[in-house]
Design a protein around this motif. Sequence first.
Motif, PDB file in Angstrom:
ATOM      1  N   GLY A   1      -5.205   3.266  -9.306  1.00  0.00           N
ATOM      2  CA  GLY A   1      -6.411   4.038  -9.584  1.00  0.00           C
ATOM      3  C   GLY A   1      -6.500   4.514 -11.024  1.00  0.00           C
ATOM      4  O   GLY A   1      -7.592   4.740 -11.542  1.00  0.00           O
TER       5      GLY A   1
ATOM      6  N   THR B   1       0.856  -1.191   0.000  1.00  0.00           N
ATOM      7  CA  THR B   1       0.000   0.000   0.000  1.00  0.00           C
ATOM      8  C   THR B   1       0.884   1.231   0.000  1.00  0.00           C
ATOM      9  O   THR B   1       2.064   1.160   0.315  1.00  0.00           O
ATOM     10  CB  THR B   1      -0.926   0.045   1.231  1.00  0.00           C
ATOM     11  OG1 THR B   1      -0.110  -0.082   2.385  1.00  0.00           O
ATOM     12  CG2 THR B   1      -1.979  -1.016   1.170  1.00  0.00           C
TER      13      THR B   1
ATOM     14  N   SER C   1      -1.532   3.531  -5.064  1.00  0.00           N
ATOM     15  CA  SER C   1      -2.894   3.973  -5.375  1.00  0.00           C
ATOM     16  C   SER C   1      -2.935   4.810  -6.650  1.00  0.00           C
ATOM     17  O   SER C   1      -3.944   4.797  -7.358  1.00  0.00           O
ATOM     18  CB  SER C   1      -3.548   4.705  -4.203  1.00  0.00           C
ATOM     19  OG  SER C   1      -2.656   5.591  -3.626  1.00  0.00           O
TER      20      SER C   1
END
Lengths: 362, 504, 359
Positions: free
Chosen positions: C62, C53, C58
């Motif tokens: 994303g 993470t 992200s």
Amino acid sequence: MNRQARTLRRKEPLTDTQLLLTITICIFFAMYIAAMAIWGGGFLRPQQLFDMLNNNASLIICACALTIVMIGGGIDISVGGLTALVVMSCVVFLDDFGGNIFTAVLLSMGIGLAFGCVHGLLISYLEIQPFIVTLAGMFFARGMTTIVSIDPRTAEHAGFLLLKKTRLEIPWLGYIVKKTGKLIPAKIEIGVIVALVIVLIVFFMLKKTRFGRNLYAIGGNSQSALMLGVNVKRTRFLSYLISGLLSGIAGFVYLMHTGAANATVAAGAEMNAIASSIIGGTLLTGGVGNVIGTLFGVLTLTTIKSIVVTSGLRDPWWQTITTGAMLCFFILLQSVVLSNRGKFKLSDLFRKKKTDVILEKN
Amino acid sequence: MQNDVVLKMRGINISFPGVKALSDVDFTLRKGEIHALMGENGAGKSTLIKILTGVYTKDSGQIFIDTDGTESEITIRSPQDAQNKGISTVYQEITLCPNLTVAENIYISRGEGSLVNWKKMEKDAGALLERLNIPARPRQQLGSCSLAVQQMIAIARAVDMDCKVLILDEPTSSLDEKEVAMLFGLMRDLKAQGVGIIFVTHFLEQVYEVCDRITVLRNGELVGEYEIENLPQVQLVAKMMGKELDDLTDMDKKEFVPVQDAAPVFEASGLTSSDCPNPFDFSISKGEVNGFTGLLGSGRSESVRAIFGADRVTGGKVKVNGKPVKISKPIHAMKHGIGYLAEDRKRDGIIADLSVRENIILALQVLKGFFRPFSRSEAEAFAEEYVKALAIKTASLDTPIKSLSGGNQQKVILARWLLTHPQYLILDEPTRGIDIGTKVEIQKLVLKLAEDGVSVTFISSEIEEMVRTCSRLLVMRDRKIVGELVGPAVQQSVIMKTIAGGGD
Amino acid sequence: MKSNKFKRWFSENTQLLIPVIAILALVIFNLIRDPGFFSITLTVNNDGNQVLTGNLISILNGASELAILAMGMTLVTAAAGGQDISVGAAAAIAGSVFVKILKGAASITPWTLIFAFLACCAVAMIFGAFNGTLVSVFNIQPMIATLILYTCGRSIAYWINGGATPTVTSPLLKALGGYIPGVPVPTPIFIVIIVAILFALVFRFTTLSTYIQAVGINQKAARLNGINPIGMKLLSFVILAVCVAIAGCISVGRLGLINHETLLLDIEMDAILAVAIGGNALGGGKFKLSGSILGAYTIQALTITLYAMKVPSVSVKAYKAIVIIVLVVIGSPVVKSAASRLWAKIKGHGSLQKEVAKV
């Protein structure tokens, strides 16, 4: 009668603009009359037509803005976002900052002009693609709406509520409720008057002013327009400025209709406005279009929606699916009509007869 | 004499990065004369015109213009400024707006006030059109007029703006003979009214038909100004090229003798297409050079387009090397070894933003197939070979074709088709709008191809070129083949007679 | 020789300059603001998987749908000289078909997943072909043609779903939109890599890219050289449709449900933006796929940066707009030519000084 006067009086074949306008108006009336004949009821009352206008006054103004920009060969997809920003700003201004109606109207026009000015500068003087610039404008306006107030708001300013409630009543177009025998007059909101006045002003502007004609010229062929001495940059700049101004007014008219502000106000208005302009015979390629057609474009779209509801297809998806189908029909029709011009012209049939008559007289 | 001068340019200099485009050029235009500005491509004609119209700003030099008998020096800042000072230009490509009416096109962005007076505008336009004998109606949409009429409307606009100097930049290149005559009529009228006209063209015959005086430029320098009577056509060409014309004369066409009993390379009978409604028969043998001739609009381009399948083919039978085949799309024709260099280079030829390399290998790549792309090095080798063979002037193989000069662009397109090693090559106006040097090169190339056994169909507006290259000519009039001239009959006078149809 | 090659490579890739600079600027800005911004940690998620993470993950994760759509959008833009604004709506339709088939299956095996994917690809391709036909056969501007599907696409999805928002729970679907057990990197990142490799292979082993550019630059000339312009435009729309189907499936996989109203909402605008930021002309013609991919990551990096700065998600758009305008202003032809003139002046001045010094 000298020869020249005769050449002037001779009926010309329809220009592209006129042809598309005629088609739209005919289809609207055919549809509305068919609806009156088949379903009767609400369609027979003038109020039905007025309600269409009442509910769509701000859309009509947005569509006018789009028509202007599209005739100039551009596009402005910020109108919906701008409407939302103006609605929210006006509510906050009226309720929290003690503004009055007059200053609120000025505020909405000011916001619109500011956006239009930036759009115009970036598009015409820095030559950036209009789609990207106005897309950023839309993002900015939608984002700002939530920055002005992240919570939904409702207008509570007393004077404004009075204005909002004001209706123009026309008794002789009203109808009598059979049970009570009471006459309910036809009601028109102030926003509709504003919208119709704007349609007339824009119509006049496009037809009679040099700016209007220059706009058609740059939409038809901007390179040629430049060579003909048209100030292409200024004309393009003005078109976005006016579009911004109209979007600002549309925002205030929207507020007068609903009185409520939130982040999703006028969602998708830009696409509805584009669709209305297209149905009204404006080409996205520029140079062809008419604001009267746009008005009928809005009415046609609304009529389809009410016909769908009246005819019993009450599932929510039917309205948009038929709208899409109708849009498809109009787009194809225009494509076919315009690509077949010169090969076969219906209007030619009439024209030839008239010239024959003139020749015979000679 | 001096009083007649309307425009004087003295000692004009301008240079672009790396190039001296004009050095010390003088130019004088008199009232009521038609003055030809001649020179090969790159001679500086268009640069001079662009200085005059305010597109470029000169580095040094003076421009004088005559206003009511007094001469005054001016600087021209923009096309708009040039117009205000009485210098109007009509370009080869129509620079009017097709979606507006004729009257609007004449009066747009002129006059005072912010409102348009439609009635007055249409009345004035009607009067103007009538005065100049232009067959158009004020309320007609401009797009519905023919090209020639549009051109004349552009001139009408210039005239109505009280221009003293009218520049016509290649106005005749897309007009047919009748329209050219119409245009010349208009030019003579204007001349009589005292307008000074600068006429830029590639057509030598037209210069001698209509002009009074010639200014010749070469390599950005002034060669001289001549009265038309004192400069025969051959000398004019010599002045433009800077050498005597042995290049043109040493080309000799060999008598063509077809191989006995061999089927023609291409044969069509009763061919029609959407743009070529009258069925026609056509055949060409191995190593033959034939041509379609006729006025512009006589259907010669449409005919070869039908052969190549460029328009929608509507009927007829086609045989290649004696075998019946179907050609309804360009790709079919290409697969049978046919190449087609289109008439309009900008519209139908070049892929403007792609590099010279990509433009050269395009047709061969398409023939090779969608799933078999050339590697970069293969493509470069091919391109290199043809850039050398045809002496194409380009900075590199990766240069976008749009930045090349017209003649070099045309050579790239030629290279594209030569690379496919066609057995039959159709060249539609390969020499239009390019300088004389390249024209000669292309004509020589055609003859060399024929010697190597390639069949060539050649179309040119300049009949001399056809006479020099073709051994058989099909003459067209009103979209029909009206005559076939073979061998010794291929002569300028005979061709003219057949085109005009006055022989019988 | 080497410097020559580098020069050529550089001149061919100048359009990537702006997205690269934008990403670098964002990276530097974030590192100054928070030196640990890009740190990646290994944590255990709800399903008990070891996963990576961090903001970098992200951003990469994303932007997956956006990057895939931007690639397809680039082809359509290049060939047709316009944009497809119906990709969001079409993705909703594709997602609905995907979910419908998965719900209909007795049990979800890899094979049902593949079958469902192929089916939704097919449906998306039909809609893509519809758009493509309007554009290529009827010569309608892409934005207008796709306005039709934009208007009614989400309603069609609603109709497929029967007016509900069905959910699917399956570990396989979770793996598609989240993590494959045992692999710490989110699956969508791999899917983007696979799609990009597929495009690279297609460009390497077919002439698609040349043909599409030729059609986009000069359709008439392309046709006379034996290229089928109608076919090429249609093909570009169909390829975009496949991208749409993939993006729709990833999005469904992430959420485990299909919501016709919110699935990939407004993604068409971001996709077009990615194409433009990547330096591709929206009027068609020459294109660079890598530019659009970089553009997509630029947009996502910006969004994540704004989130990290505690900007509410609904207001992100306003800040995004400002950055977009700055980027396009820098990339605009007027500013570019002014800058190069200025550069030439400075350079010319320098060389002049040198000459003076020599004398």
